[in-house]
Design a protein around this motif. Sequence first.
Motif, PDB file in Angstrom:
ATOM      1  N   ASP A   1     -17.709 -23.879  38.010  1.00 51.30           N
ATOM      2  CA  ASP A   1     -16.583 -23.681  37.096  1.00 51.30           C
ATOM      3  C   ASP A   1     -15.750 -24.956  36.959  1.00 51.30           C
TER       4      ASP A   1
ATOM      5  N   HIS B   1     -17.553 -27.091  34.621  1.00 52.83           N
ATOM      6  CA  HIS B   1     -17.475 -26.534  33.269  1.00 52.83           C
ATOM      7  C   HIS B   1     -16.136 -26.882  32.621  1.00 52.83           C
TER       8      HIS B   1
ATOM      9  N   LYS C   1     -17.516 -21.396  42.023  1.00 56.06           N
ATOM     10  CA  LYS C   1     -16.265 -22.122  41.734  1.00 56.06           C
ATOM     11  C   LYS C   1     -16.554 -23.599  41.467  1.00 56.06           C
TER      12      LYS C   1
END
Length: 233
Positions: free
Chosen positions: A193, A196, A190
């Motif tokens: 992410d 990202h 997570k």
Amino acid sequence: MKISNQKIYEQVADILIEKIEKGELEIGDKLPSIQKLAKVYGVSNASIREALNALRMIGLIEIKHGYGTFIKAKHPQLFDFSHHTLNAQRVQDILELREVVEVSTAQFASIRRTDQDIEMMEYALQEMKDAIKEGKSGEYADLKFHLAIAKSSHNTLLYELLNNISDLIQQTMEGTRKIYIYSREKTMEKLVDEHHQILEAIIAKEEHKASSRMALHLAEVRQTLVDNYIVEK
């Protein structure tokens, strides 16, 4: 004791942590081999390795190659305040500085980034992914990612401001990661992410989304540190 399939290594880690905290495993005790632990819990050797690596990263065990794995501490060492360079007040100061500066660097990077800047940010993010796959916490690559964003803002003073305290930022990142691992508040996946999503907004030149995603990421860092009594609200 057999355990279920969901997040197997985390379940194994939780069981071992509980045994350590209850005193069933004491400092200096040697753990059984990976193969024996895998048999006891009915999981793969790889899951045991991941669990032991998680415990190593938060300072509960020490892996001595050729000798075995030993209990090192009863409670995790989440933040190391033994060095004069870092204390609770300094962690709060660093976080406040990052909240002010990095929201702006993300915004400016989304406006000014070049193709070369994108490659630099993508490379740092890939390094973070690779580090986590290798069982490392990845804070060095995390720092490189945030500094790459600052450099992509093409504001020399903002970049130098962050770069000059990069060692302290990395120390706070390391401590925060240990909290994530110990408390299960956030998986490393997570965390990747979140980074990202910030990068996607910068690449898309969406300045408001880039700054808001950075703000959200840092707000979650703050909440984690508040919940674990490292900083005040």
